[in-house]
Design an enzyme around this catalytic site. Structure first.
Site, PDB file in Angstrom:
ATOM      1  N   LYS A 104       0.895  -1.124  -0.045  1.00  0.00           N
ATOM      2  CA  LYS A 104      -0.010  -0.078   0.102  1.00  0.00           C
ATOM      3  C   LYS A 104       0.924   1.193  -0.128  1.00  0.00           C
ATOM      4  CE  LYS A 104      -3.964   2.114   2.689  1.00  0.00           C
ATOM      5  NZ  LYS A 104      -4.700   1.634   3.820  1.00  0.00           N
ATOM      6  N   SER A 143      -9.930  -0.440   7.280  1.00  0.00           N
ATOM      7  CA  SER A 143      -9.280  -0.217   6.046  1.00  0.00           C
ATOM      8  C   SER A 143      -8.736  -1.564   5.299  1.00  0.00           C
ATOM      9  CB  SER A 143      -8.546   0.911   5.925  1.00  0.00           C
ATOM     10  OG  SER A 143      -9.076   2.034   5.735  1.00  0.00           O
ATOM     11  N   SER A 177      -9.518   1.873   3.179  1.00  0.00           N
ATOM     12  CA  SER A 177      -8.781   2.415   1.969  1.00  0.00           C
ATOM     13  C   SER A 177      -7.666   1.564   1.192  1.00  0.00           C
ATOM     14  CB  SER A 177      -7.975   3.868   2.825  1.00  0.00           C
ATOM     15  OG  SER A 177      -7.237   2.998   4.119  1.00  0.00           O
TER      16      SER A 177
END
Lengths: 95, 487, 480
Positions: free
Chosen positions: B79, B178, B154
């Protein structure tokens, strides 16, 4: 609306955010909804409850007093937009 | 060569070990796949092709020497919230579009040291603030199961990358759901460990007391493998916990006979999509058929978890994001009139709407006259919620329920209504507030969109969660289903 | 103080703790490095980095707490103070608010009448220092140097117990002495290691309620602190007597103009939005830890001064001077240990000649060109009558100039005192013979002339005759 434009302007100033005029109306509306939403906390009975700042009941670990970091200024300053003589530049700070 | 992209991390590991293919071949195959399909999904902010090939070569050389790390030669994606030395680390924000990290996050360092090959940095909601990936400066990621839908957020880039078979595993971060919500929405496994289990050093902070790194994979076994490498004490993170990391893979094989599974009534209330509820109940029934027992547990304060979170998280974020001022790194407004203008415009122009909204919410709840009513109150309610969980875990080993209230929603559907968006995390936020480990496991489909089963455990019960998920996956094959367009 | 008025002063002292590395990072705290060469990623507030607390600052704060008779908190918490400023990289300062590490301390000072007075210490908390802005040389811009960012500070907050600028300075000096005794700060005011803000208000004598206070900043010497407070007292009293009111504000002391002026640059009221720092956990200190630290406590100035008075029989003022710094007190004790002369004589030499020489150079005791052992050597030569006090001054100067130790100089310059009675008698006889009229006058009762004869004898012997013997022999011979 639980917040008005003046309050939002004040908050934006505290947070150092410049909002465009059209962003203001939207912010007043959406922030008011968020504030209304979190207002339901007021109903909770929290008398005598110790606030929880950390998810675990741990305590601070201490680091030995040793110099482990050394000069890497040039590498670190590659991300800076304005540098001169090793200093970070900002518009004049008025004392 | 056989299809490499369809294999799990464990399968690829075995293949590498048997010398069926090299890490360079594997890496090239996945990079090719990414080159072909990424545009459809917008998964990557940065594809680190050269670095990946170099790492794969090193891994192959290490294998030839017989010197292999736990993840030697295995491709993963990060990420774009994890600082990666020499590589752009954007956090999904215009603010950091020009930011080249001068250092590696501990997670990045540990995975590299184990021999993992990083294919790229994945797209995400800006500063991890969002549940749909729509707040990214780089545009939304699309759900491989339906390109009109969100992959969740996210960590949406990471979940989509794993679902689309771009990589067998991805790192993610989870502040309010997330990792788990995007895992649920993409049919992948996502685990958020106990707060403090994985170092936060080098992970760009959103809300420090809630943020925790974890992984997204296709199987619980892979998650166990990866988490074992990432977890552990880090002297650079004061909040990381100095406790030995168990061998998660060693324990997943044990049966769940006698495991006590708690069911929370509110998790099946009106807010839950009916069909999603059916899938989750089927999954819980499956656990029972495997020898688990179910018990109803009561979490009286859990209904307040979302408002609690939306005070605590913005408060911390408003302070954490103050460092982005256009001076030492990040976006700097052109031709500032004065210092105030430099600050206000750099931040006003560098941050997107949702981030600004949360910063302002945070500044508001901490400001003079409101601190007690909001911040302090929320931290008290948080203590009540943590207490609820503690009581429940005296009776049960895990709590099971839905991960998200519904399958993937259409992009654009919730973007104008922050509260609707926030309610996406209604089942996941409690674990963050209390610092508990939690996992989402694929448990079926509704209208061809995946549904996730959510399991929460007491502190440091990752092993139980992974074991429960793995045993469930031995009986089901939802996690093997691949989106049509990405076979 | 203007008649009918009373001033109320509270001080906030920022002491830089003398650690090697910063409070939350491994960067060096050394003073004077090239800009930003001692600012690591944590000090720069880079995305993703985290603070880890330096053990040494906890030890130092604990020592301070014990030294001022305070409660050392078994649990203290770091909080964030949020505001934007270029020298504050993270946009917040890590400090302590609700649960500081030290609370409820006290310090005794002497007030204007010489009586002991207790000054309460509300609290002392740990925090990080900010960087520095450089304003010259950048055409409308300022340059930011973050070397100082993250340097550990102990902020010591007094109760508003001080009633004059003199008391404030006395309190400040005492704290200054203590932190240096404890070895927790170098106290260097020029380098900003010891800074002070003063909260000053005035009220009519007898009024209970406090007046509106102003906060004076930028007070970086004891002299300026006294002047700034006195200026501010006059300003406030004038203002009120003229029918005005004092505005609560921060004022900067300008030492060039000897005045304070309002800092009007703040365009908004501060709202620091303090909250507990989620990156740091509560600091817990055990009783055992505190006891361990207590055992390492050095003797503190008050105790040392009392001991110097009692054990060495020093005059109060001398004991006070010699205990002003630990290094000076140690020097004194080393001299005393190495000499048979009385401690008071050793003290006289240190206070008079040695401190005089050091002051001329602007040096500290550690910079002294004469070691304690060498000074003791000089004192010993006076004590055993090898040289007179007057010659000793000459020897001292030579020692200061690096010409060797006392014995070597006495030897080389032939300064040894004449103690041979027959030799002195010969000179005395010569002087008596040469000055018959003065002898006559003396014998007629003009005792004052004794000095004249002593002077003559000393002149003849180049000052080397033992003065006691000269006096005695002269007296005998002049009796006639």
């Amino acid at each position: 609306m639980s917040l008005d434009k003046e309050q939002v302007q004040h908050i934006a100033m505290l947070a150092r955010l410049k909002l465009k005029p059209e962003e203001y109306a939207q912010s007043v509306e959406k922030l008011s909804r968020i504030v209304d939403f979190v207002d339901q906390l007021a109903a909770a009975d929290t008398d005598g409850v110790v606030p929880m700042a950390h998810p675990l009941h741990a305590t601070q670990r201490l680091r030995p007093d040793a110099v482990t970091d050394h000069d890497e200024r040039d590498r670190f300053q590659q991300n800076a937009a304005a540098v001169s003589d090793g200093l970070y530049l900002v518009p004049k700070v008025i004392e | 060569m056989m299809k490499l992209h369809t294999q799990t991390l464990s399968e690829l590991s075995a293949g590498l070990e048997r010398r069926e293919f090299t890490s360079v071949e594997l890496t090239k195959a996945l990079l090719d796949r990414i080159a072909t399909h990424n545009d459809k999904l917008n998964v990557f902010v940065t594809i680190t092709k050269d670095e990946a090939l170099a790492a794969a070569e090193r891994a192959d050389a290490a294998r030839a020497r017989g010197d292999v790390g736990a993840l030697n030669g295995l491709p993963i994606v990060h990420k774009d919230i994890f600082c990666t030395r020499g590589v752009k680390t954007s956090c999904g924000s215009r603010m950091l579009d020009n930011f080249i990290s001068p250092y590696d996050a501990t997670v990045v360092e540990k995975l590299a040291a184990a021999g993992a090959v990083v294919l790229g940095k994945t797209n995400m909601d800006e500063f991890a603030m969002g549940s749909s990936n729509e707040t990214s400066f780089y545009g939304p990621v699309k759900n491989p199961w339906n390109l009109d839908c969100s992959p969740g957020g996210s960590s949406g880039g990471s979940s989509a990358a794993v679902a689309a078979r771009f990589a067998p595993a991805a790192t993610g971060t989870d502040t309010g759901g997330s990792i788990r919500q995007p895992a649920a929405l993409t049919g992948t496994v996502g685990i958020k460990p106990t707060y403090g289990r994985v170092s936060r050093y080098g992970m760009i902070a959103f809300a420090s007391s809630l943020d925790q790194a974890g992984v997204i994979t296709r199987s619980a076994e892979d998650a166990a493998r990866l988490l074992g490498v990432m977890a552990g004490f880090d002297e650079r993170d004061s909040t990381s916990i100095d406790q030995p990391v168990p061998d998660y893979t060693a324990e997943i094989g044990r049966s769940i006979e006698g495991l006590r599974v708690g069911i929370v009534r509110q998790h099946f209330d009106a807010g839950l999509d009916e069909q999603t509820g059916v899938r989750v109940k089927e999954a819980i029934a499956a656990l029972e058929s495997m020898g688990a027992t179910t018990v109803e547990v009561n979490l009286p304060s859990i209904d307040l978890s979302v408002p609690t979170y939306y005070v605590v998280a913005p408060a911390e974020c408003s302070s954490n994001l103050s460092r982005f001022d256009g001076v030492r790194f990040g976006y700097r407004a052109k031709d500032p009139e004065d210092l105030l203008d430099l600050y206000c415009r750099s931040r006003g122009e560098g941050f997107g709407d949702e981030v600004k909204r949360r910063i302002m919410t945070g500044a508001y709840v901490l400001s003079a006259g409101y601190y007690d009513a909001y911040y302090l109150k929320a931290q008290q309610v948080r203590a009540l919620i943590a207490e609820d969980f503690k009581r429940a875990f005296a009776e049960v080993d895990v709590i099971a329920g839905p991960t998200a209230p519904a399958p993937a929603f259409r992009l654009g559907d919730k973007v104008d209504d922050p509260i609707q968006m926030y309610l996406n995390d209604i089942y996941t936020i409690g674990a963050n507030l209390a610092g508990l480990p939690a996992i989402s496991v694929p448990c079926g489909f509704v209208d061809n969109l995946p549904v996730g089963l959510h399991l929460v455990g007491p502190h440091f019960a990752e092993s139980d969660l992974l074991r429960c998920a793995h045993q469930y996956q031995l009986q089901t094959d939802f996690h093997r289903a691949c989106p049509e367009a990405f076979q | 103080m203007r008649a009918g008025w009373e001033v109320v002063i509270g001080l906030e002292i920022h002491t830089q703790l003398a650690t090697r590395s910063k409070i939350f990072s491994g960067a060096s705290t050394a003073y004077g490095a090239e800009p930003n060469t001692q600012a690591c990623l944590v000090d720069l507030g880079y995305p993703g980095v985290l603070p880890v607390l330096n053990a040494e600052v906890v030890r130092m704060a604990t020592l301070f707490g014990l030294a001022v008779n305070a409660t050392v908190a078994r649990r203290s918490v770091f909080a964030r103070k949020n505001y934007f400023y270029p020298d504050l990289p993270k946009g917040y300062q890590i400090s302590q608010l609700e649960l500081p590490i030290v609370e409820h301390g006290e310090m005794m000072i002497s007030d204007a009448d010489g009586n002991e007075k207790r000054i309460g210490i509300t609290r002392a908390h740990l925090e990080e220092d900010a960087g520095k802005s450089v304003h010259e040389g950048f055409e409308g811009q300022s340059g930011i140097d973050l070397n100082r960012a993250g340097t550990p500070l102990l902020e010591i907050v007094s109760e508003p117990d001080l009633r004059s600028a003199k008391e404030a300075v006395a309190y400040l000096k005492k704290i200054h002495t203590i932190v240096r005794y404890l070895g927790i700060s170098d106290g260097n005011m020029q380098e900003g290691s010891f800074r002070c803000d003063a909260n000053v208000s005035v009220r009519p004598l007898g009024q209970q309620e406090l007046g509106t206070r102003t906060e004076l900043k930028n007070l970086n010497s004891f002299r300026f602190i006294e002047k700034a407070i006195n200026y501010e007292i006059e300003r406030q009293v004038d203002l009120i007597e003229d029918g005005g009111t004092v505005v609560q504000e921060t004022r900067l002391y300008d030492s060039d103009k000897d005045e304070t002026r309002s800092m009007r640059s703040k365009e908004e009221a501060n709202d620091y939005r303090y909250f507990p720092d989620p990156d740091l956990l509560p600091v817990e200190i055990s009783d055992e830890y505190i006891e361990t630290q207590r055992r390492t406590m050095p003797e503190l100035p008050d105790a040392k001064q009392a001991r110097f008075e009692n054990v060495y029989g020093l005059k109060i003022d001398d004991a006070a001077i010699l205990t002003a710094s630990r290094a000076l007190a140690d020097y004194f004790e080393e001299v005393v240990k190495a000499t048979e002369a009385s401690a008071q004589i050793a003290a006289n030499w240190i206070i008079g000649d040695l401190l005089g020489a050091l002051n001329r150079e602007g040096w500290e005791i550690d910079d002294s060109r004469i070691s304690a052992i060498d000074l003791a050597g000089l004192v010993n030569r006076i004590h055993d009558n090898s040289i007179s006090g007057k010659i000793a001054k000459q020897v001292f100067e030579a020692m200061w100039e690096g010409e060797g130790d006392a014995d070597a100089i006495i030897e080389a310059k032939g300064l040894k005192q004449i103690t041979d009675s027959s030799a002195i008698e010969a000179v005395v006889d010569k002087v008596i013979d040469a000055n018959p009229s003065q002898v006559e006058e003396y014998r007629a009762g003009k005792d004052k002339l004794m000095g004249f004869f002593v002077g003559k004898v000393m002149q003849e012997t180049g000052g080397q005759a033992n003065p006691g013997q000269v006096n005695k022999i002269l007296k005998d011979k002049l009796k006639g």
